[in-house]
Design a protein around this motif. Structure first.
Motif, PDB file in Angstrom:
ATOM      1  N   ALA A 192       0.835  -1.166  -0.075  1.00  0.00           N
ATOM      2  CA  ALA A 192       0.012  -0.059   0.062  1.00  0.00           C
ATOM      3  C   ALA A 192       0.952   1.344  -0.195  1.00  0.00           C
ATOM      4  CB  ALA A 192      -1.039  -0.029   1.133  1.00  0.00           C
ATOM      5  N   ASP A 193       2.030   1.219   0.643  1.00  0.00           N
ATOM      6  CA  ASP A 193       2.899   2.523   0.872  1.00  0.00           C
ATOM      7  C   ASP A 193       3.312   2.634  -0.749  1.00  0.00           C
ATOM      8  OD1 ASP A 193       2.644   2.984   3.374  1.00  0.00           O
ATOM      9  OD2 ASP A 193       4.075   1.450   4.042  1.00  0.00           O
ATOM     10  N   TYR A 194       3.593   1.519  -1.274  1.00  0.00           N
ATOM     11  CA  TYR A 194       4.310   1.566  -2.638  1.00  0.00           C
ATOM     12  C   TYR A 194       3.333   2.359  -3.520  1.00  0.00           C
ATOM     13  CZ  TYR A 194       4.715  -0.077  -7.261  1.00  0.00           C
ATOM     14  OH  TYR A 194       4.788  -0.335  -8.858  1.00  0.00           O
ATOM     15  N   ALA A 252      -2.154   4.408   4.787  1.00  0.00           N
ATOM     16  CA  ALA A 252      -2.188   4.265   3.168  1.00  0.00           C
ATOM     17  C   ALA A 252      -3.533   3.890   2.732  1.00  0.00           C
ATOM     18  CB  ALA A 252      -1.114   3.207   2.995  1.00  0.00           C
ATOM     19  N   ILE A 253      -4.190   3.021   3.322  1.00  0.00           N
ATOM     20  CA  ILE A 253      -5.557   2.535   2.967  1.00  0.00           C
ATOM     21  C   ILE A 253      -6.354   3.658   2.937  1.00  0.00           C
ATOM     22  CG2 ILE A 253      -6.376   1.437   4.897  1.00  0.00           C
ATOM     23  CD1 ILE A 253      -7.656  -0.663   3.229  1.00  0.00           C
ATOM     24  N   ASN A 254      -6.578   4.450   3.845  1.00  0.00           N
ATOM     25  CA  ASN A 254      -7.396   5.563   3.622  1.00  0.00           C
ATOM     26  C   ASN A 254      -7.004   6.511   2.767  1.00  0.00           C
ATOM     27  OD1 ASN A 254      -8.612   4.935   6.101  1.00  0.00           O
ATOM     28  ND2 ASN A 254      -7.421   6.068   7.544  1.00  0.00           N
ATOM     29  N   GLU A 255      -5.779   6.874   2.405  1.00  0.00           N
ATOM     30  CA  GLU A 255      -5.304   7.590   1.079  1.00  0.00           C
ATOM     31  C   GLU A 255      -5.753   6.959  -0.254  1.00  0.00           C
ATOM     32  OE1 GLU A 255      -1.140   9.464  -0.647  1.00  0.00           O
ATOM     33  OE2 GLU A 255      -1.457   8.771   1.311  1.00  0.00           O
ATOM     34  N   VAL A 260       0.938   4.420  -3.010  1.00  0.00           N
ATOM     35  CA  VAL A 260       0.794   5.967  -2.845  1.00  0.00           C
ATOM     36  C   VAL A 260       1.973   6.608  -2.752  1.00  0.00           C
ATOM     37  CG1 VAL A 260      -1.321   5.579  -1.389  1.00  0.00           C
ATOM     38  CG2 VAL A 260       0.946   5.613  -0.157  1.00  0.00           C
ATOM     39  N   GLY A 261       3.070   5.928  -3.227  1.00  0.00           N
ATOM     40  CA  GLY A 261       4.466   6.608  -3.254  1.00  0.00           C
ATOM     41  C   GLY A 261       5.213   6.749  -2.259  1.00  0.00           C
ATOM     42  N   ARG A 262       5.116   6.186  -1.055  1.00  0.00           N
ATOM     43  CA  ARG A 262       5.723   6.285  -0.024  1.00  0.00           C
ATOM     44  C   ARG A 262       7.197   5.541   0.068  1.00  0.00           C
ATOM     45  NH1 ARG A 262       0.972   6.246   4.587  1.00  0.00           N
ATOM     46  NH2 ARG A 262      -0.080   8.165   4.120  1.00  0.00           N
ATOM     47  N   CYS A 263       7.207   4.408  -0.674  1.00  0.00           N
ATOM     48  CA  CYS A 263       8.329   3.766  -0.787  1.00  0.00           C
ATOM     49  C   CYS A 263       8.441   3.042  -1.950  1.00  0.00           C
ATOM     50  CB  CYS A 263       8.252   2.633   0.333  1.00  0.00           C
ATOM     51  SG  CYS A 263       7.406   1.163   0.026  1.00  0.00           S
ATOM     52  N   GLU A 264       9.545   2.233  -2.518  1.00  0.00           N
ATOM     53  CA  GLU A 264       9.907   1.570  -3.683  1.00  0.00           C
ATOM     54  C   GLU A 264       9.360   0.206  -3.348  1.00  0.00           C
ATOM     55  OE1 GLU A 264      10.655   3.224  -6.521  1.00  0.00           O
ATOM     56  OE2 GLU A 264      11.142   4.981  -5.575  1.00  0.00           O
ATOM     57  N   ILE A 265       8.813  -0.563  -4.190  1.00  0.00           N
ATOM     58  CA  ILE A 265       8.447  -1.880  -3.808  1.00  0.00           C
ATOM     59  C   ILE A 265       9.284  -2.760  -3.383  1.00  0.00           C
ATOM     60  CG2 ILE A 265       8.750  -2.464  -6.115  1.00  0.00           C
ATOM     61  CD1 ILE A 265       5.726  -3.570  -4.092  1.00  0.00           C
ATOM     62  N   GLU A 266      10.751  -2.315  -3.662  1.00  0.00           N
ATOM     63  CA  GLU A 266      11.590  -3.303  -3.379  1.00  0.00           C
ATOM     64  C   GLU A 266      12.157  -3.205  -1.793  1.00  0.00           C
ATOM     65  OE1 GLU A 266      12.759  -2.352  -7.625  1.00  0.00           O
ATOM     66  OE2 GLU A 266      12.154  -1.208  -5.910  1.00  0.00           O
ATOM     67  N   GLU A 267      11.649  -1.845  -1.277  1.00  0.00           N
ATOM     68  CA  GLU A 267      11.930  -1.645   0.082  1.00  0.00           C
ATOM     69  C   GLU A 267      10.855  -2.448   0.991  1.00  0.00           C
ATOM     70  OE1 GLU A 267      13.609   2.974  -0.734  1.00  0.00           O
ATOM     71  OE2 GLU A 267      11.519   2.615  -0.038  1.00  0.00           O
TER      72      GLU A 267
END
Length: 247
Positions: A62-64, A94-97, A66-73
């Protein structure tokens, strides 16, 4: 070359996520490098099953989105296993966003491509949300194999028919149709005959209901504890189909 496998059920409560976890462990035990991407941001399960938690510098699917992290992270490596897990989410921010602003569904296939390129898994399992939606269609369309999980219940089997029809429309010929959590005393042969006649798709495995399978609260995956031969044989048969063995 990685094989991407979508795990799908039309309704909840079919045991799909625990099945994915056990399939992954058995594949890893064969020496294969395995990943699980939990794409179900509404009702995640894989993080709980494997006991992975968020920490500094880590993210989630979910963070990925919305642009908060890279998928690899977001990938977590399971200790002592040839296995990594990408949790769907932790918490609700993240899910709220996502619920408010939505997200680019193309990020799913991009994330899969990047996970395959970065970690070179032999098999990448996608644990999807129930029902048929845009994400499901994209996951199935981009996969090498599809595992459809249903229970021996009229409503569940009706939903499985839609999943089979989706696979037909998308040209997904390599699939495993699994009837899970079959009550004790049910006639497996009769059930297989009914399902195959109704959907025109062969049944890969009929798995019995095992009460212990429903209790994953302690974070232990079933096949690492007290294996039951019928379940193990079924999981192995499903893995054989998704790997394309004997085809």
């Amino acid at each position: 070359m990685a094989r991407v496998v979508t795990m799908h059920s039309y309704r909840g409560g079919t045991g799909k996520s625990s099945m994915a976890a056990n399939m992954a462990l058995l594949l890893a035990a064969r020496g294969l490098r395995v990943g699980i991407l939990d794409t179900d941001i509404q009702s995640p399960a894989v993080d709980t099953i494997f006991g992975v938690t968020a920490g500094p510098g880590t993210g989630t699917f979910a963070d990925y989105l919305v642009g908060r992290c890279e998928i690899e992270e977001a990938a977590r490596f399971v200790p002592d296993r040839n296995l990594f897990v990408v949790p769907s989410r932790t918490g609700f921010s993240a899910i709220n966003e996502i619920m408010t602003n939505g997200y680019d569904v193309g990020l799913l296939n991009e994330g899969v491509t990047r996970l395959v390129g970065s970690f070179s898994p032999d098999v990448l399992l996608l644990d999807t949300h129930t029902g048929v939606n845009t994400e499901t269609v994209m996951a199935v369309a981009g996969s090498d194999a599809l595992v459809i999980v249903t229970r021996a219940h009229r409503l569940d089997l009706a939903g499985a028919a839609e999943s089979v029809a989706l696979a037909n429309r998308l040209g997904c010929a390599q699939r495993a149709l699994v009837v899970n959590m079959v009550p004790e005393g049910a006639a497996a042969a009769d059930l297989v005959s009914q399902v195959e006649k109704a959907y025109g798709s062969p049944v890969t495995a009929v798995l019995p209901y095992v009460p212990e399978m429903a209790d994953l609260a302690d974070g232990h995956v079933f096949v690492t504890g007290r294996p039951w031969q019928a379940l193990l044989a079924g999981y192995q048969e499903i893995n054989s189909v998704v790997l394309g063995e004997g085809i």
